[in-house]
Design a protein around this motif. Structure first.
Motif, PDB file in Angstrom:
ATOM      1  N   GLY B 139       0.989  -1.199  -0.057  1.00  0.00           N
ATOM      2  CA  GLY B 139       0.085   0.116   0.080  1.00  0.00           C
ATOM      3  C   GLY B 139       1.057   1.419  -0.038  1.00  0.00           C
ATOM      4  O   GLY B 139       2.019   1.163  -0.251  1.00  0.00           O
ATOM      5  N   HIS B 140       0.268   2.268  -0.127  1.00  0.00           N
ATOM      6  CA  HIS B 140       0.729   3.642   0.246  1.00  0.00           C
ATOM      7  C   HIS B 140       1.808   3.811   1.016  1.00  0.00           C
ATOM      8  O   HIS B 140       2.998   4.286   0.926  1.00  0.00           O
ATOM      9  CB  HIS B 140      -0.317   4.728   0.508  1.00  0.00           C
ATOM     10  N   THR B 141       1.699   3.515   2.373  1.00  0.00           N
ATOM     11  CA  THR B 141       2.516   3.669   3.499  1.00  0.00           C
ATOM     12  C   THR B 141       3.866   2.997   3.214  1.00  0.00           C
ATOM     13  O   THR B 141       4.992   3.607   3.389  1.00  0.00           O
ATOM     14  CB  THR B 141       1.749   3.303   4.601  1.00  0.00           C
ATOM     15  N   GLU B 142       3.714   1.829   2.786  1.00  0.00           N
ATOM     16  CA  GLU B 142       4.839   0.907   2.501  1.00  0.00           C
ATOM     17  C   GLU B 142       5.795   1.421   1.423  1.00  0.00           C
ATOM     18  O   GLU B 142       7.085   1.605   1.519  1.00  0.00           O
ATOM     19  CB  GLU B 142       4.477  -0.500   2.623  1.00  0.00           C
ATOM     20  N   TYR B 143       4.936   1.835   0.324  1.00  0.00           N
ATOM     21  CA  TYR B 143       5.893   2.460  -0.759  1.00  0.00           C
ATOM     22  C   TYR B 143       6.441   3.738  -0.538  1.00  0.00           C
ATOM     23  O   TYR B 143       7.480   3.842  -0.659  1.00  0.00           O
ATOM     24  CB  TYR B 143       4.557   2.782  -1.912  1.00  0.00           C
ATOM     25  N   LEU B 144       5.933   4.740   0.392  1.00  0.00           N
ATOM     26  CA  LEU B 144       6.713   5.752   0.687  1.00  0.00           C
ATOM     27  C   LEU B 144       7.574   5.530   1.730  1.00  0.00           C
ATOM     28  O   LEU B 144       8.683   6.120   1.230  1.00  0.00           O
ATOM     29  CB  LEU B 144       5.338   6.684   1.303  1.00  0.00           C
ATOM     30  N   ALA B 145       7.343   4.727   2.432  1.00  0.00           N
ATOM     31  CA  ALA B 145       8.550   4.238   3.622  1.00  0.00           C
ATOM     32  C   ALA B 145       9.842   3.603   2.680  1.00  0.00           C
ATOM     33  O   ALA B 145      10.798   4.085   3.161  1.00  0.00           O
ATOM     34  CB  ALA B 145       8.123   3.265   4.509  1.00  0.00           C
ATOM     35  N   GLU B 146       9.493   3.009   1.804  1.00  0.00           N
ATOM     36  CA  GLU B 146      10.583   2.190   1.167  1.00  0.00           C
ATOM     37  C   GLU B 146      11.270   3.014   0.169  1.00  0.00           C
ATOM     38  O   GLU B 146      12.413   3.239   0.119  1.00  0.00           O
ATOM     39  CB  GLU B 146      10.268   0.938   0.305  1.00  0.00           C
ATOM     40  N   ARG B 147      10.286   3.753  -0.706  1.00  0.00           N
ATOM     41  CA  ARG B 147      11.047   4.795  -1.645  1.00  0.00           C
ATOM     42  C   ARG B 147      11.748   5.880  -1.096  1.00  0.00           C
ATOM     43  O   ARG B 147      12.538   6.619  -1.708  1.00  0.00           O
ATOM     44  CB  ARG B 147       9.906   5.118  -2.524  1.00  0.00           C
ATOM     45  N   SER B 148      11.187   6.477  -0.107  1.00  0.00           N
ATOM     46  CA  SER B 148      11.891   7.746   0.798  1.00  0.00           C
ATOM     47  C   SER B 148      13.214   7.179   1.557  1.00  0.00           C
ATOM     48  O   SER B 148      13.882   7.940   1.964  1.00  0.00           O
ATOM     49  CB  SER B 148      11.099   8.117   1.580  1.00  0.00           C
ATOM     50  N   GLY B 149      13.418   5.747   1.498  1.00  0.00           N
ATOM     51  CA  GLY B 149      14.823   5.177   1.856  1.00  0.00           C
ATOM     52  C   GLY B 149      14.820   4.960   3.553  1.00  0.00           C
ATOM     53  O   GLY B 149      15.602   4.576   4.262  1.00  0.00           O
ATOM     54  N   VAL B 150      13.617   5.299   4.238  1.00  0.00           N
ATOM     55  CA  VAL B 150      13.280   4.881   5.539  1.00  0.00           C
ATOM     56  C   VAL B 150      13.203   3.436   5.940  1.00  0.00           C
ATOM     57  O   VAL B 150      13.548   3.202   6.668  1.00  0.00           O
ATOM     58  CB  VAL B 150      12.270   5.661   6.069  1.00  0.00           C
ATOM     59  N   GLY B 151      12.360   2.797   5.126  1.00  0.00           N
ATOM     60  CA  GLY B 151      11.951   1.476   5.502  1.00  0.00           C
ATOM     61  C   GLY B 151      10.621   1.481   6.096  1.00  0.00           C
ATOM     62  O   GLY B 151      10.260   2.129   7.082  1.00  0.00           O
TER      63      GLY B 151
END
Lengths: 344, 344
Positions: B139-151
């Protein structure tokens, strides 16, 4: 369902004599209209203590033969002989208090076994003290289920509030044991009992069944229990004529139910059902045990030792528990009128 | 926390062009006061479609260089080149719609990486369509976390309502996997992020931590996770100066929190936290991702394909998501004023 339609009076166990039960009874009962006779079972000392503290008169008649109470009038009290001399220690958890609560329950069960048509309302007790006093049960509900011969697996805990009504498929296991306890048989029992309950109350709308996993498993993407167990259980229940729907996501179904769309919700586990229920109905819900051979309701709170004698605890849950037991048990009898002996 | 204090404008991704995102934007934005510039990212066709259907004028200026939007004024739209020609199919889940949503998120992330001080609000997308379009994220949240480098492991999902605010220690695993995911490290992260969030909002009261088991384990009688993990985690957090309390029973803590006793509640799993939250705040809560290097809020609903074009869906969650992003991101900037280039 014969016993549900009886009208032979109400039994209220006072629970722990050092907890809130006796005090709330003293504050509530003198001013409450009761269309059937009420038998209190518990420590007379505890009632006298709180009458004195509250400056009110004794409002019961003591009897030695509890099985004949329904021919009497108004409110009567039976104190089991074994606890007549138990010392009081208001506000304190004691083993004697646990024993008092246990003896009162025993007496109530003897009475309920020997006479149909009576309903039971239970005051709060302390589980740890009950166990220390030699009653090896996790709590009230399990004790009543086992001692009445029904068995814990065949009853369903239900919390009944003004807007939300919630049954629990599992009650107090550790969360990690919940998934293994969700079985087709268990769900069918809970659906059947819950449907019977809401029908008895005349509530419209189907019973909603929760999923176990987030978003009710999101069509199989999150966990397998919905597809393997819950969906088949709902299907089977509907084929048996039960008005149930689901499984629905646990995070949205309670909102729908509070809007009146469902008569009750069957939750899969404790916090899933009781977090929303208590948010909406803190102190106003009644605990009902579905599946016993008699009506049983209970206050929705504990002994509240720290509140005893402070005057701050509300009797509203006790009042609602009595009212619901009357509603479920029928109110055909009238105080001061002899009861029909054939229902004894 | 530097980026939280920036004031360089708001980005709103429209999500699935065939879902409710574009329609709600058209209904809400023309009449909404925005103290900072707003960059829309998504399908221009979808906006034009709903403007036409609603009989309103185009309310944005299209731009080709999204990284310069903050020097512009009011509302601007960037449509990634790859989706300019995507066909519309309002109310239908399509892979093209998923790709549109994914491309819009990609563009937003590129922008957020290259310029600090911007906040992101995301419109609803369809997870299955996103995945079919080649974005392998739940989902959105996981995508943003991974793509922003945070995980994904370092962010915390939070639902912010007017009265209740709830963080989740675990989000969407099957229930049976939850107990194994409750770790000291995870709880400390969630407590730290939640405390930072409520402090930023200026909310009084500690953050309450739920137990995992019924009655928060009842002092060790029900399950072991409280004693082994949650109690030590709360202790450690307090020793680090975090204003947290617990663990509390999951069935009563939300009532206490709704009464104002706690600024927020950290729930151990999805339904424990979201059943009470959505009961109280259905459609009024905002999804916030804590732990990202930028502010991110989201509507609390899905694409709502069945409601597209009907006029019955409310834009209140989108409005609240924009307002919360503004509050968290700061509103120092003014439309029509050049932004401080040093924060780019």
């Amino acid at each position: 369902l014969h016993s549900l339609h009886g009208s032979n009076g109400l039994i209220l166990t006072l629970g722990d004599p050092n907890g809130l039960g006796p005090e709330l009874a003293c504050r509530l009962l003198p001013g409450m209209f009761l269309p059937v006779p009420l038998l209190l079972i518990g420590s007379e000392r505890s009632l006298l203590h709180h009458c004195h503290a509250l400056g009110i008169d004794r409002f019961w008649e003591s009897i030695d033969q509890p099985h004949r109470f329904s021919t009497g009038s108004g409110i009567v009290l039976f104190t089991p002989p074994a606890i007549r001399d138990t010392a009081l220690d208001p506000g304190e958890p004691t083993v004697e208090g646990g024993r008092c609560a246990g003896e009162s329950l025993d007496a109530a069960l003897d009475l309920l076994k020997s006479s149909s048509g009576r309903s039971l309302v239970t005051g709060p007790l302390n589980k740890a003290m009950l166990q220390e006093a030699g009653y090896p049960f996790p709590g009230h509900t399990e004790y009543l289920a086992e001692r009445s011969g029904v068995g814990s697996r065949n009853v369903c805990m239900h919390l009944c509030g003004p807007k939300l009504r919630v049954s629990l498929a599992t009650t107090h296991p550790p969360l990690r044991e919940v998934p293994g306890m969700i079985t087709l048989e268990r769900l069918l029992l809970c659906m059947r009992l819950t449907c019977g309950f809401v029908r008895k109350l005349g509530l419209p709308g189907p019973v909603a069944v929760c999923g176990l996993n987030p978003h009710a498993g999101e069509s199989g993407f999150i966990g397998s229990e919905e597809g393997e167990i819950i969906v088949p259980a709902v299907y089977e229940a509907r084929s048996q004529g039960l008005d149930v729907e689901g499984p629905f996501p646990g995070d949205t179904v309670f909102y729908q139910a509070a809007q009146g769309r469902y008569s009750a919700v069957l939750a899969m586990y404790h916090d899933q059902g009781l977090a929303p229920l208590k948010l909406l109905h803190f102190g106003d819900a009644v605990n009902v045990t579905l599946g016993l051979p008699f009506v049983r309701t209970s206050v929705d709170h504990g002994t509240g030792y720290d509140l005893v004698g402070k005057g701050s605890a509300t009797a509203s849950s006790l009042k609602r528990a009595l009212e619901l037991a009357l509603r479920l048990g029928g109110t055909g009898g009238r105080p001061n009128e002899p009861q029909d002996a054939s229902t004894e």
